[in-house]
Design an enzyme around this catalytic site. Structure first.
Site: not given
Length: 271
Positions: A31, A48, A79-80, A207
């Site tokens: 994260d 990223h 995450n989409w 999460s």
């Protein structure tokens, strides 16, 4: 290259640890990429990209100390919902990983496993996943588990559907359902539960990551954002794990040893 014994011995010396065994399986929630980039005035994709470099270093560190299993939370089923550009960048990183890193991992004896829902994945993404698993399936130096399109609640629900079908078919009675049976119905039933779960980025929650498997995992939360996470942070988390007294619902090791000593003393007096 340092051996696992040398690395762990160094951790013990640095942290003044008298004993304790290192973990066999470490899982990491990577994260903080977006926040790392924002603080530097960069696009989230820059975070990223930097994060992928850290993945390479941490995988190498895990190999150096002889870790058996390393699980990385790379892309959740939630995450989409992120911006299309960011999702596209993450998928491009997956493609580049397949093209450049799988061969390197193959040469070091790493087996790649991918856990997560595959039914609705694009054909090209599914082919990359299947190719990486096929090319490395015979390796045994370490298993690298990539959680992609993964959500723990989805995983558990899918397991319940499989068990439910067996009940409907008459091959399983409800009273025969056990925790071991549920574990065997998850995505990677052959992989042991993580001993240690690390989350970077300063947040302190799971999460939707390995909720079933982490029931007795030790949790370490690091304030460091993933792009700045390095071997020293990784080994510090392992050192913290080795300080813990894992009781699994029982008494502490010190309490058990004290009770055994008292029993021995009483027995000697009786004799």
């Amino acid at each position: 290259m340092s051996s696992r014994a040398d690395e762990l011995a160094e951790v013990k010396r640095a942290c003044r640890l008298d004993g304790g065994e290192g973990p066999r399986h470490v899982a990491i929630i990577m994260d903080g990429n977006g926040r790392w980039a924002r603080r530097r005035g960069l696009a989230r994709t820059a975070g990223h990209n930097r994060g992928v470099e850290v993945v390479r270093r941490i995988v190498a560190s895990a190999l150096d100390i002889g870790l058996c299993y390393l699980t990385l939370y790379s892309f959740s089923s939630e995450n989409w919902s992120r911006p299309r550009e960011e999702v596209g960048g993450l998928l491009e990183l997956l493609r580049r990983f397949s093209e450049t890193d799988v061969s390197r991992l193959q040469s070091r004896g790493v087996r790649i496993r991918v856990i997560g829902e595959r039914a609705d994945l694009r054909k090209d993404i599914l082919e990359l996943i299947e190719d990486a698993e096929r090319r490395t399936c015979g390796n045994s130096a370490m298993t690298l588990v990539i959680a992609f399109n993964y959500g723990a609640r989805d995983e558990i629900a899918a397991a319940m559907r499989r068990i439910g079908k067996a009940i409907t078919a008459g091959t399983l009675a409800p009273e025969e359902i056990t925790p071991d049976m549920v574990s065997r119905s998850l995505y990677a039933a052959d992989i042991p539960d993580p001993d240690l779960v690390i989350r970077t980025g300063g947040e302190q929650r799971l999460s939707n990551f390995l909720l079933w498997q982490s029931a007795y995992s030790e949790l370490v939360f690091a304030d460091t954002h993933w792009p700045d996470f390095d071997k020293a942070h990784f080994m510090a988390a392992i050192a913290e794990f080795m300080r813990r007294d894992r009781r699994f619902g029982g008494v502490s090791r010190m309490v058990a040893e004290s009770a055994a000593l008292q029993t021995s003393v009483v027995a000697n007096r009786i004799e």
